[in-house]
Write an enzyme that holds these catalytic residues in place. Structure first.
Site: not given
Ligand code: MLT
Length: 316
Positions: A154, A173, A232-233, A257, A262, A281, A283
């Site tokens: 990503i 990274d 991301a998380r 996001d 959550e 969330h 993404g």
């Molecule tokens: C993922 O890990 O695939 C993304 O955060 C998107 C999602 O969970 O919907």
């Protein structure tokens, strides 16, 4: 012999779901949208689960599914699955790598543009009948310095999408030895990435080493004019420290996001902030991404249960 019994927990693309139901080698449940209680009622018979982020196969859930052999995370991150317990129980886990990555990268870009141009706040003020141009003077993305934390699939896609904006991209990274792109510079520490960038976008998975790593200390390295984006998380960022940085304007703004907990339904202190954009969330939430993750999940179910072939296994 009875057919493998597959439970689709968090919904999937309608057409893919129908094609999965039409596969005569497996039985798919629910054949409709089910409540969590109904899904739990199906777990004792389940041989396969297809989940997104809402279902969390932890010890408690796995113990309700004694016949479970295979879990597919229709998406990227598998941090919602207790993989160590799965391995103890002989349950295989796969994800659908790459299938929703473009949507995640585009969402990060949308969040940074929204903070830069103050679009959500301008929209809200117009809904209240105002026409306040002066309050919403923003900034361009063009030629800014963007720091990407985590340069996997990503992060790299975001880097490619950013090329058109002629930004200076740096990334951190530890798993990437050399920059795959001539226009992206590898830096050697998060301190360097955070102190030097106008915008930092987070794209690492949630693992032990990334939990809470974006904390008070790292946030204090950011410029007062800078922006933080997290698609991301949630648990990668210490939310209390983020709140302080935004409240005290030690950074300019943020687009988030993902959250420590959550779904983030209740009003939290994050909701008070007028320099933070929140999305639930989203993404991977595009029709295109959901079609691709669904297609991959359906193929992988067929491979595993019909052709005895495990594809895209995730172990840690
Ligand atoms: C993922 O890990 O695939 C993304 O955060 C998107 C999602 O969970 O919907």
């Amino acid at each position: 012999m009875s057919k493998p019994f597959i439970v689709v927990c968090d919904g999937m693309d309608k057409n893919i779901f129908e094609s999965l139901c039409a596969n005569e080698n497996i039985e798919v449940h629910p054949n409709k949208k089910c409540t969590q209680e109904e899904i739990e009622g199906l777990l004792p018979k389940a041989n396969g689960l297809i989940i997104r982020s809402a279902t969390k196969p932890n010890k408690e859930l796995i113990d309700k599914a004694p016949n479970l052999k295979y879990i597919i995370r229709a998406g990227e991150g598998t941090d919602n699955i207790d993989k160590a317990y799965c391995s103890e129980k002989g349950i295989k886990v796969s994800n659908t790598p790459g299938a929703n990555n473009n949507s995640a990268a585009e969402h990060a870009l949308a969040l940074m543009m929204s903070v830069l141009r103050k679009t959500p706040w301008a929209h809200a003020s117009m809904k209240e009948g105002q026409w306040n141009k002066a309050a919403f003077t923003g900034n361009e993305l063009w030629k800014k310095k963007v720091g990407i934390m985590g340069f996997g699939r990503i992060g790299q896609l975001l880097c490619k999408r950013l090329q058109g904006f002629e930004v200076e991209v740096s990334f951190f990274d530890p798993g990437v030895t050399e920059s795959p792109f001539s226009w992206a510079k590898k830096v050697n520490s998060l301190d360097e990435l955070f102190s030097d960038s106008d915008i930092v976008s987070i794209h690492t998975p949630l693992i032990e080493a990334t939990k809470g790593v974006v904390n008070k200390d790292l946030l204090s390295k950011m410029k007062p004019s800078s922006i933080l984006v997290n698609a991301a998380r949630g648990k990668i960022v210490n939310e209390a420290d983020l709140y302080d940085a935004l409240k005290n304007n030690t950074i300019r703004g943020a687009g988030f996001d993902v959250f420590e907990t959550e779904p983030l339904k209740e009003k939290t202190q994050l909701h008070e902030l007028d320099n933070l954009i929140l999305t639930p969330h989203l993404g991977g939430s595009t029709e295109e991404a959901q079609f691709r993750v669904g297609q991959m999940a359906a193929d992988q179910i067929n491979e595993f249960f019909v052709n005895n072939n495990l594809v895209n296994e995730v172990t840690s």
